[in-house]
Each structure stands twice: as C-alpha cells, then as structure tokens.
Design a protein around this motif. Structure first.
Motif, short mmCIF file in Angstrom:
data_model
loop_
_atom_site.label_atom_id
_atom_site.label_comp_id
_atom_site.label_asym_id
_atom_site.label_seq_id
_atom_site.Cartn_x
_atom_site.Cartn_y
_atom_site.Cartn_z
N ILE A 196 0.84 -1.20 0.00
CA ILE A 196 0.00 0.00 0.00
C ILE A 196 0.87 1.25 0.00
N GLU A 197 1.93 1.22 0.80
CA GLU A 197 2.83 2.36 0.86
C GLU A 197 3.48 2.62 -0.50
N ARG A 198 3.89 1.55 -1.18
CA ARG A 198 4.50 1.72 -2.50
C ARG A 198 3.49 2.30 -3.49
N THR A 199 2.25 1.82 -3.42
CA THR A 199 1.21 2.34 -4.32
C THR A 199 0.96 3.82 -4.07
N ILE A 224 -3.46 9.86 -13.77
CA ILE A 224 -2.59 9.65 -12.61
C ILE A 224 -2.27 8.16 -12.47
N ALA A 225 -3.29 7.31 -12.60
CA ALA A 225 -3.09 5.87 -12.47
C ALA A 225 -2.13 5.35 -13.53
N THR A 226 -2.30 5.81 -14.77
CA THR A 226 -1.42 5.37 -15.86
C THR A 226 0.02 5.78 -15.60
N ALA A 227 0.20 7.03 -15.17
CA ALA A 227 1.56 7.52 -14.90
C ALA A 227 2.20 6.79 -13.72
N ALA A 228 1.37 6.38 -12.76
CA ALA A 228 1.89 5.69 -11.58
C ALA A 228 2.11 4.21 -11.82
N GLY A 229 1.54 3.68 -12.92
CA GLY A 229 1.68 2.27 -13.20
C GLY A 229 0.81 1.39 -12.32
N VAL A 230 -0.33 1.94 -11.89
CA VAL A 230 -1.27 1.18 -11.07
C VAL A 230 -2.66 1.30 -11.69
N SER A 231 -3.60 0.54 -11.17
CA SER A 231 -4.96 0.60 -11.71
C SER A 231 -5.70 1.82 -11.17
N ARG A 232 -6.70 2.26 -11.92
CA ARG A 232 -7.54 3.37 -11.47
C ARG A 232 -8.24 3.01 -10.16
N ALA A 245 -7.06 1.13 -7.82
CA ALA A 245 -6.09 1.26 -6.72
C ALA A 245 -5.97 2.70 -6.26
N VAL A 246 -6.03 3.64 -7.20
CA VAL A 246 -5.94 5.06 -6.83
C VAL A 246 -7.14 5.44 -5.98
N TYR A 247 -8.34 5.04 -6.40
CA TYR A 247 -9.55 5.35 -5.63
C TYR A 247 -9.53 4.68 -4.27
N GLU A 248 -9.05 3.45 -4.21
CA GLU A 248 -9.02 2.73 -2.94
C GLU A 248 -8.08 3.39 -1.93
N ASN A 249 -7.02 4.01 -2.42
CA ASN A 249 -6.04 4.62 -1.53
C ASN A 249 -6.31 6.08 -1.23
N THR A 271 2.94 6.02 -2.67
CA THR A 271 4.11 6.81 -3.08
C THR A 271 4.16 6.97 -4.59
N ALA A 272 3.88 5.88 -5.32
CA ALA A 272 3.89 5.95 -6.79
C ALA A 272 2.84 6.93 -7.29
N VAL A 273 1.68 6.95 -6.64
CA VAL A 273 0.59 7.83 -7.07
C VAL A 273 0.94 9.30 -6.82
N VAL A 274 1.45 9.61 -5.62
CA VAL A 274 1.75 11.02 -5.35
C VAL A 274 2.92 11.51 -6.20
N GLU A 275 3.91 10.65 -6.43
CA GLU A 275 5.02 11.05 -7.29
C GLU A 275 4.55 11.29 -8.72
N ALA A 276 3.65 10.44 -9.19
CA ALA A 276 3.11 10.61 -10.54
C ALA A 276 2.30 11.89 -10.63
N ALA A 277 1.50 12.18 -9.60
CA ALA A 277 0.68 13.40 -9.60
C ALA A 277 1.57 14.64 -9.61
N VAL A 278 2.63 14.62 -8.83
CA VAL A 278 3.56 15.75 -8.80
C VAL A 278 4.20 15.96 -10.17
N ALA A 279 4.64 14.88 -10.78
CA ALA A 279 5.30 14.98 -12.09
C ALA A 279 4.33 15.49 -13.15
N LEU A 280 3.11 14.98 -13.15
CA LEU A 280 2.11 15.42 -14.14
C LEU A 280 1.78 16.89 -13.95
N ALA A 281 1.55 17.29 -12.70
CA ALA A 281 1.19 18.69 -12.44
C ALA A 281 2.34 19.62 -12.81
#
Length: 208
Positions: A5-8, A32-40, A42-46, A10-20
């Motif tokens: 969960i922590e890795r997911t 955001i999910a695509t950039a983070a390499g996770v499912s949509r 997973a983003v909603y769940e977290n 972290t990947a999401v916030v790093e992707a959001a920062v990079a995109l923004a």
C-alpha cells in the motif's frame, strides 16, 4: 502501513507531482493511475478522489519546507518568518507544480495543505521557543484537578484555539496572495512579495 500500500501511495503522489509540474491538462484519476503504473481502482481505494491525491502530493512535497532554526542566544528571526519564509521558498522551487494545481479543480485542497503545514509549523516553533500560542493545555500547566486549575486549563485552551484561528487567518491571506501572484506570472518574485506583504508588521517582518 502495508508495504504494498505504501509503494502504491508513493507511486501515485510522485506521478501526480510529475504530471502537475508538466502542466498536464485535465489531469484525472485515469491519467494519474497510468503515470503511476497502477490501476484506477487502486488510486480510488487509496485516496478516494483527485482532491485527496493532490492534497497528499502537496503534503509530500512540503517535506522540504523546514523552518529555519536559530540558537536561542542568536535568535533574531520571528516565528512567522522562520516558518513561512521556507514555505515561500518551497513554493518558488516548485512553482510549476503550484501554478498547475492551484489553477485547477483541486486548488483548494492543495492550498489547504500548505496552510495546514504552516499553521502546524507555527505551533511547533512556538513550543520549541517556549512562546505563547503553542497549545499550553498539553503542557499540564496548573492543577486541572481543582476548580482553579480547571479555570486555568480552560483559559489556556481558549487561548490556544484563538491563536490557531489567528494563525489560520493570517496564513490563508499570505498564501492566497502568493498563490495569486504565482498564477498571474510564472516568474513572480514570491520572496519579494512575502517581504512586501509583511513589511510594517512587527510580528511578521523581522528577518526579511
């Protein structure tokens, strides 16, 4: 927290920062999910929403906005400048991120993250300096077991709450003006504006 969960997260916030920071238009949960390499999913769940993603991303970035520390014997900088000047410097370093986020639908969530960070920093710095407004109730001053102690504790509680309200009022105004300047001009001198806004306010201006 589970490492997966922590890795997911972290990947999401790093992707959001990079995109923004790249100014990606209409950045949504799918991007955001695509950039983070996770499912949509997973983003909603977290996080639950895009606002929560960008609030968390802003909080993650704010780790580098650390108050400047001076030894008590040589201390000249006010609590306000010690805490807020690093926040302004942080917004300058990450100006592309803030220009993108603050102009979008999640702007309020990101701005609240900055304000909360600054208000928490003010209270912590006052406590470090043993100054009023640091939440004296938690120090256990007075004998709360008796009538007089209860009155003292209640007064301290009210005083701490009033200090937080004053801090939030002032920080909201300062952060709002700085954010507006950044949105109007990408090369805005945020540090200069901060000093200009606090000039003539004895509690805020020392150290600029």
């Amino acid at each position: 927290m589970d490492r997966r969960i922590e890795r997911t997260r972290t990947a999401v916030v790093e992707a959001a920062v990079a995109l923004a920071a790249r100014g990606v238009p209409a950045m949504g949960m799918t991007e955001i999910a695509t950039a983070a390499g996770v499912s949509r999913k997973a983003v909603y769940e977290n996080f639950g929403s895009r606002d929560e993603v960008l609030r968390s991303a802003t909080e993650w970035l704010l780790r580098d906005a650390v108050p400047s520390v001076e030894p008590p014997a040589a201390r000249e900088t006010s609590v306000w400048v010690a805490v807020l000047a690093p926040v302004v410097a942080h917004m300058t370093r990450h100006r592309d991120y803030y220009r993108s986020v603050l102009s979008g639908p999640a702007g309020a969530a990101a701005r609240d993250a900055v304000v909360d960070h600054a208000v928490t920093g003010l209270r912590a710095e006052r406590a470090r300096r043993s100054e009023p407004g640091a939440g004296d109730v938690a120090t256990g001053v007075g004998d709360a077991g008796g009538p007089a102690g209860g009155v003292v504790a209640g007064a301290q509680d009210d005083g701490a709450a009033a200090a937080v309200r004053r801090d939030r009022f002032a920080v909201h105004g300062l952060v709002g003006m700085i954010a507006d300047a950044l949105l109007q001009r990408s090369d805005a001198d945020l540090r200069g504006l901060f000093c200009e806004l606090t000039e003539g306010l004895p509690a805020l201006s020392p150290g600029c």
